[in-house]
Design an enzyme around this catalytic site. Structure first.
Site, PDB file in Angstrom:
ATOM      1  N   LEU A 135       0.758  -1.305   0.074  1.00 45.27           N
ATOM      2  CA  LEU A 135       0.045  -0.010  -0.130  1.00 45.27           C
ATOM      3  C   LEU A 135       1.064   1.246   0.077  1.00 45.27           C
ATOM      4  CD1 LEU A 135      -2.763  -0.878   2.822  1.00 45.27           C
ATOM      5  CD2 LEU A 135      -2.639  -1.119   0.145  1.00 45.27           C
ATOM      6  N   ASP A 136       0.328   2.293  -0.553  1.00 44.86           N
ATOM      7  CA  ASP A 136       1.107   3.482  -0.486  1.00 44.86           C
ATOM      8  C   ASP A 136       1.084   4.008   0.908  1.00 44.86           C
ATOM      9  OD1 ASP A 136       1.159   3.412  -3.237  1.00 44.86           O
ATOM     10  OD2 ASP A 136      -0.612   4.676  -3.612  1.00 44.86           O
ATOM     11  N   ARG A 137       2.099   4.980   1.155  1.00 47.91           N
ATOM     12  CA  ARG A 137       2.218   5.350   2.531  1.00 47.91           C
ATOM     13  C   ARG A 137       1.075   6.303   3.217  1.00 47.91           C
ATOM     14  NH1 ARG A 137       7.303   9.426   4.384  1.00 47.91           N
ATOM     15  NH2 ARG A 137       6.387  10.026   6.417  1.00 47.91           N
TER      16      ARG A 137
END
Length: 311
Positions: A135-137
């Site tokens: 997942l993105d940050r």
């Protein structure tokens, strides 16, 4: 991390070599090589065995997997980690916003990997970090961590075969169609190593299905319902592929960018992160074969945009 797996051999497994049995049970070439290099890791009826040994009905095959050294360059850091499921083979984590998954330049001690390293360091267990779905940050929600090399190999293979079903929730600008499919290839832009775009000439295939939803404090209505408040939509999304920034790029391409996504929607000011949440994961347990499904409630910073629907 040490994991001992035992396999009672049945009539259907008889006359196979150990090598073939392991191959059919998800042991990758890398793991089979590792087993060859570690005497005593394969035992048949309590005795050390070699790969060419045949199996017979009533035998007991025992495989020992042990990694004595944790992942290099991942510093254990006491960070919050929300574990919603854990067994001997895997963990399911509910990730918060503002937490990268892997260490990178400028992010050496603030990642999920650091938090997981600390969790196992406190138990004096060497742990190799294997995150199955990234997942993105600033994307919140569910992630799978494999706890040993076999669960990692099998779950990674499930990802490649699209057998791990991921459902996301996003808040977008404007009123979307009730449902739709975006089948548009995605590639890098010429100006940035980070930015992606729909690229019909050089992009990689990417497919996203979306369904407009209505938020309710206790559940999600199963029907397709509009969410007109403030010109926003709560959208459920399912991915057939897993391209970088796929949801963010696809929704922007149809004129409904995610709120808070300053990378693809620079004028947004409604949130301090992209409104994207990994809501549901469904997959097959890599060792037991049992079907698993997990959900994560919509985080508070997204809930506040959707008071009760009057339906």
């Amino acid at each position: 991390m040490k994991r001992i797996l035992t396999y009672p051999i049945t009539e259907s497994d008889s006359d196979q070599r150990i090598y073939d049995f392991l191959y059919h049970h998800g042991y990758s070439r890398h793991i089979r090589t590792w087993l060859k290099q570690h005497p005593g890791s394969v035992r048949l009826n309590g005795e050390e065995a070699l790969f060419y040994f045949p199996l017979k009905n009533g035998d007991l095959l025992e495989i020992s997997l042990e990694e004595e050294h944790p992942s290099e360059n991942i510093v254990p850091v006491d960070l919050p980690i929300h574990i919603i499921y854990e067994d001997e083979d895997l963990m399911v984590i509910d990730k918060t916003a503002d937490m990268p998954v892997h260490p990178s330049i400028g992010n050496y001690e603030n990642t999920l990997a650091n938090a997981a390293a600390w969790y196992f360091h406190q138990q004096d267990i060497p742990f190799v970090f294997r995150c199955i779905n990234r997942l993105d940050r600033d994307t919140t929600g569910l992630l799978i961590l494999a706890k040993h090399m076999l669960s990692g190999a099998i779950l990674s293979d499930q990802m490649k075969k699209r057998a791990i079903h991921r459902t996301y929730l996003a808040i977008t600008e404007g009123k979307t169609d009730p449902a739709g499919t975006i089948d548009s290839p995605i590639g890098r832009t010429d100006q940035s190593l980070i930015l992606r775009q729909v690229d019909h000439e050089n992009g990689d295939s990417a497919c996203t299905h979306y369904l407009q939803k209505c938020w309710h404090p206790k559940t999600f209505y199963p029907e397709t319902l509009p969410v007109p408040q403030d010109g926003l939509s709560l959208v459920q999304l399912q991915l057939e592929t897993g391209r970088t920034h796929q949801i963010r790029v696809h929704m922007t391409s149809i004129g409904h960018p995610l709120i808070g996504d300053t990378l693809y929607n620079p004028e947004t000011a409604l949130m301090n992160r992209q409104a994207l949440h990994s809501y549901r994961l469904a997959f097959t347990h890599p060792v037991t074969g049992v079907s698993l499904e997990f959900t994560s409630p919509l985080p508070e910073d997204m809930v506040e945009f959707f008071p009760d629907c009057n339906t």
